[in-house]
Design an enzyme around this catalytic site. Structure first.
Site, mmCIF file in Angstrom:
data_model
loop_
_atom_site.group_PDB
_atom_site.id
_atom_site.type_symbol
_atom_site.label_atom_id
_atom_site.label_comp_id
_atom_site.label_asym_id
_atom_site.label_seq_id
_atom_site.Cartn_x
_atom_site.Cartn_y
_atom_site.Cartn_z
ATOM 1 N N ARG A 1 0.818 -1.223 0.000
ATOM 2 C CA ARG A 1 0.000 0.000 0.000
ATOM 3 C C ARG A 1 0.849 1.269 0.000
ATOM 4 O O ARG A 1 0.421 2.296 -0.494
ATOM 5 C CB ARG A 1 -0.915 0.016 1.234
ATOM 6 C CG ARG A 1 -2.066 -0.969 1.151
ATOM 7 C CD ARG A 1 -2.709 -1.165 2.505
ATOM 8 N NE ARG A 1 -1.744 -1.682 3.467
ATOM 9 C CZ ARG A 1 -2.013 -1.956 4.727
ATOM 10 N NH1 ARG A 1 -3.218 -1.728 5.211
ATOM 11 N NH2 ARG A 1 -1.075 -2.438 5.529
ATOM 12 N N ASP B 1 -4.487 -2.028 -1.933
ATOM 13 C CA ASP B 1 -4.789 -2.826 -0.745
ATOM 14 C C ASP B 1 -5.210 -4.219 -1.203
ATOM 15 O O ASP B 1 -6.187 -4.357 -1.963
ATOM 16 C CB ASP B 1 -5.917 -2.136 0.052
ATOM 17 C CG ASP B 1 -6.105 -2.757 1.425
ATOM 18 O OD1 ASP B 1 -5.992 -3.997 1.552
ATOM 19 O OD2 ASP B 1 -6.372 -2.001 2.364
ATOM 20 N N TYR C 1 -4.718 -14.859 14.200
ATOM 21 C CA TYR C 1 -3.493 -14.925 13.388
ATOM 22 C C TYR C 1 -3.124 -16.390 13.120
ATOM 23 O O TYR C 1 -2.837 -16.766 11.971
ATOM 24 C CB TYR C 1 -2.333 -14.191 14.082
ATOM 25 C CG TYR C 1 -1.075 -14.237 13.239
ATOM 26 C CD1 TYR C 1 -1.000 -13.516 12.040
ATOM 27 C CD2 TYR C 1 0.018 -15.026 13.601
ATOM 28 C CE1 TYR C 1 0.139 -13.578 11.236
ATOM 29 C CE2 TYR C 1 1.152 -15.085 12.804
ATOM 30 C CZ TYR C 1 1.212 -14.360 11.625
ATOM 31 O OH TYR C 1 2.327 -14.432 10.825
ATOM 32 N N GLU D 1 8.930 -5.272 10.683
ATOM 33 C CA GLU D 1 7.933 -4.350 11.268
ATOM 34 C C GLU D 1 6.720 -5.111 11.808
ATOM 35 O O GLU D 1 5.745 -4.516 12.273
ATOM 36 C CB GLU D 1 7.487 -3.331 10.207
ATOM 37 C CG GLU D 1 8.602 -2.390 9.808
ATOM 38 C CD GLU D 1 8.199 -1.411 8.714
ATOM 39 O OE1 GLU D 1 6.994 -1.238 8.444
ATOM 40 O OE2 GLU D 1 9.108 -0.820 8.112
#
Ligand code: NDP
Ligand code: 8X3
Length: 254
Positions: free
Chosen positions: A38, A64, A154, A190
């Site tokens: 993105r 996206d 997750y 990240e």
């Protein structure tokens, strides 16, 4: 041996971490790249650097991956056959238990990690079948092999990626298209900054004292998987830092 020079590699989530490291390593081998994510400015900067440094063709597209129409429009615009699809874009949000988790976060993880990956595979695989060659490499996780507390959604998405990889392999049975998955444990990217929504101290603490995997470690494995001879299909690789033995067994050096 470099079997990848001149191939076209499409990497989702190339603005950071594992996807970015993959872009750099495939570029070094002379692959042409299609990079998505993105954050347009990051894509622009990476594309410019890699095309200049390695003299390769780099196409970038900022969208996206949860947006099916945007994915379709992007894939329709691709003018060359895709040889390798690295389905990497993904994220975790939060570590809340099932009884108090955020439905919004769950939807974001499912829409990105599962539906986004499925969409890209749905759109790219027909071309690979038609050319009777290609390689789909999915980013799984140790969380796709072992569920842990605080990871209900997750872990579910990464278990789904494992199932999708297995079904895709079987759906493409009889073609020369390869299907693989790479399943890392703790990789310092990240990922945890996103998971903890900008609490960088908490993100740092995940990797404290463990000499974690790096994005480059995982990119090396992805490139290795892609660079096998055309008849060799590595289905999965489970990779952990030496200080990790399960989701919750993490040895921290002083
Ligand atoms: P990063 O957060 O560093 O990178 C994630 C990438 O995914 C970014 O490029 C981001 O781009 C992209 N992305 C996220 N959401 C979207 C979206 N909606 N649309 C398009 N792109 C999106 O994390 P990692 O490099 O660590 O993660 C990459 C993959 O590896 C993920 O699938 C993750 O689950 C998996 N993984 C990570 C592990 C780890 O410990 N770090 C271990 C095991 C697996 P942008 O924000 O610009 O859209
Ligand atoms: C990322 C690894 O253990 O943080 O997939 O879930 S973990």
């Amino acid at each position: 041996m470099n079997r990848l020079s001149g191939k076209t590699v499409l990497i989702t989530g190339a603005t950071s971490g594992i996807g970015k490291a993959c872009a750099e390593q495939f570029a070094e081998l002379g692959c042409n790249l299609i990079l998505t994510g993105r954050r347009e400015e990051r894509l622009r900067s990476l594309s410019g650097d890699l095309s200049e440094q390695y003299g390769i063709q780099v196409v970038m597209a900022a969208f996206d991956i949860r947006d099916h129409e945007a994915c379709k429009e992007f894939v329709d615009s691709i003018e060359v056959p895709v040889d390798v699809l690295v389905n990497n874009a993904g994220l975790a949000l939060g570590v809340d238990p099932v009884q108090s988790g955020s439905i919004e976060d769950w939807n974001t993880m499912i829409d990105t990690n599962v539906k986004g990956l499925l969409t890209m595979t749905r759109l790219i695989s027909p071309g690979m079948i038609k050319q009777n060659s290609g390689h789909i490499i999915n980013l799984g996780s140790t969380a796709g092999h072992e569920a842990y507390p605080g990871g209900v959604t997750y872990c579910a998405t990464k278990h789904a990626v494992k199932a999708i990889t297995e079904s895709t392999k079987k759906d493409l049975h009889g073609t020369k298209v390869r299907v693989s998955m790479v399943s890392p444990g703790l990789v310092e990217t990240e990922f945890s900054n996103i998971r903890f929504k900008g609490d960088d101290d908490r993100a740092d603490s995940v990797y404290k004292g463990i000499d974690p995997l790096t994005a480059e470690d995982i990119a090396e494995i992805i490139v290795f998987v892609a660079n096998r001879p055309a008849h060799v299909d590595i289905i999965d690789t489970i990779v952990m830092p030496v200080n990790q033995s399960s989701a919750q067994m993490v040895y921290r050096d002083e």
